[in-house]
Scaffold this motif. Structure first.
Motif, short mmCIF file in Angstrom:
data_model
loop_
_atom_site.label_atom_id
_atom_site.label_comp_id
_atom_site.label_asym_id
_atom_site.label_seq_id
_atom_site.Cartn_x
_atom_site.Cartn_y
_atom_site.Cartn_z
N GLN A 137 -28.60 20.64 30.14
CA GLN A 137 -29.78 20.66 30.98
C GLN A 137 -29.37 21.02 32.41
O GLN A 137 -28.73 20.24 33.11
N PHE B 4 -30.36 9.90 22.18
CA PHE B 4 -29.57 10.59 23.19
C PHE B 4 -28.58 9.65 23.88
O PHE B 4 -28.87 8.46 24.08
N GLY B 5 -27.44 10.21 24.26
CA GLY B 5 -26.55 9.53 25.18
C GLY B 5 -27.12 9.62 26.58
O GLY B 5 -28.12 10.31 26.82
N ARG B 6 -26.46 8.95 27.53
CA ARG B 6 -26.98 8.88 28.90
C ARG B 6 -26.75 10.16 29.70
O ARG B 6 -27.31 10.32 30.78
N PHE C 178 -26.00 16.32 27.32
CA PHE C 178 -26.41 15.16 26.54
C PHE C 178 -25.90 15.31 25.10
O PHE C 178 -26.12 16.35 24.48
N ARG D 192 -35.26 22.69 31.31
CA ARG D 192 -35.38 21.95 30.05
C ARG D 192 -34.02 21.79 29.39
O ARG D 192 -33.14 22.62 29.57
N PRO D 193 -33.84 20.74 28.59
CA PRO D 193 -32.61 20.65 27.78
C PRO D 193 -32.60 21.77 26.75
O PRO D 193 -33.63 22.11 26.17
N TYR E 112 -26.10 13.99 11.83
CA TYR E 112 -26.37 15.21 12.60
C TYR E 112 -26.17 14.91 14.07
O TYR E 112 -26.71 13.93 14.59
N ASP F 74 -24.18 22.14 17.60
CA ASP F 74 -24.42 20.92 16.81
C ASP F 74 -23.42 20.86 15.67
O ASP F 74 -22.76 21.86 15.35
N ILE G 288 -34.48 10.03 13.70
CA ILE G 288 -34.71 10.89 14.85
C ILE G 288 -33.48 10.81 15.74
O ILE G 288 -32.71 9.85 15.66
N PRO G 289 -33.24 11.82 16.58
CA PRO G 289 -32.05 11.78 17.42
C PRO G 289 -32.15 10.78 18.56
O PRO G 289 -33.17 10.66 19.21
N LYS H 56 -28.32 11.60 15.14
CA LYS H 56 -29.54 11.38 14.35
C LYS H 56 -29.40 10.09 13.59
O LYS H 56 -28.60 9.97 12.68
N LEU I 208 -30.38 23.26 23.34
CA LEU I 208 -29.35 23.02 22.32
C LEU I 208 -28.23 24.05 22.50
O LEU I 208 -28.49 25.26 22.54
N TYR J 223 -26.88 19.00 24.02
CA TYR J 223 -27.84 19.72 24.84
C TYR J 223 -27.30 19.90 26.25
O TYR J 223 -26.63 19.01 26.79
#
Lengths: 112, 116
Positions: B38, B106-108, B89, B43-44, B32, B49, B103-104, B93, B46, B36
């Motif tokens: 931001q 994140f990339g930088r 971002f 807030r980030p 998955y 996906d 859990i997901p 998963k 979605l 996101y």
């Protein structure tokens, strides 16, 4: 309409003085997450709950604790905040694993 | 645990141009991949996906492609507008650092700047 609510939005505390951040959700989601986000960085997962099951990340300092008394609420306790703990703290929820997360607006923590 | 690399860290384009952000992941079991957006001080959120049983997904000006063999996925934004300016971002998963639940990770992040 707010789905993930965080209070307070801004928190100022003194070095070493405990602080509690709160998160509530109206989505009835199973999973609640706490992230720490510093400037220009990705959110860093601290821990998460699946229902009442607590899951700590291996590199989360012991200074950070969490409570989830019921489905709707989750708290982040910072027992002795240091200057390095100043950050945005984001709460997020998801219905289950493997689906998108809904983020709250965040709490900006300042440590003096 | 999962490791997600995201490139570029900053992307500057002219309004109307396309923007492409690329991510690679390490855990072949990941299935998955959310993206996101931001905006500054917010807030980030979605935006799109994709799951591992699909190679491409499109939603208006936004599309995501997934190459499971190469373990990389990309976000494509066409006809960029100034309001697309934000940090994006990617996430995959995979297993958390504790080795437990999926859990997901994140990339930088990529800071996209769209110049009018």
């Amino acid at each position: 309409d707010a789905m993930v609510i965080q209070n307070p939005r801004y928190q100022v505390t003194q070095f070493g003085k405990p602080v509690t951040l709160s998160c509530s959700q109206t989505l009835n989601h199973n999973v609640m997450y706490w992230y720490q986000q510093k400037s220009s960085q990705a959110p860093k997962l601290l821990f998460h709950y699946y229902d009442k099951d607590f899951n700590n990340e291996a590199d989360t300092p012991d200074n950070f604790q969490s409570r989830r008394p019921n489905t709707s609420f989750c708290f982040l306790d910072i027992r002795s905040p240091g200057l390095g703990d100043a950050a945005m703290y984001l709460c997020a929820t998801s219905r289950d694993y493997g689906v998108g997360q809904f983020f709250g607006p965040g709490t900006r923590l300042t440590v003096l | 645990g999962e490791n997600v690399e995201q490139h570029p860290s900053t992307l500057s384009v002219q309004e109307g141009d396309s923007a492409v952000i690329k991510c690679t992941y390490s855990d072949s079991a990941s299935n998955y991949f959310p993206w996101y957006k931001q905006e500054l001080g917010k807030r980030p959120q979605l935006i799109i996906d994709i799951r591992s049983n699909v190679g491409e997904k499109k939603d208006q000006r936004i599309a995501v492609t997934l190459n499971k063999t190469a373990k990389h996925f990309s976000l494509h934004i066409t006809e960029t507008q100034p309001e697309d300016s934000a940090v994006y971002f990617c996430a995959a998963k995979g297993r958390g650092a504790s080795g437990g639940s999926y859990i997901p990770t994140f990339g930088r992040g990529t800071s996209l700047i769209v110049h009018p």
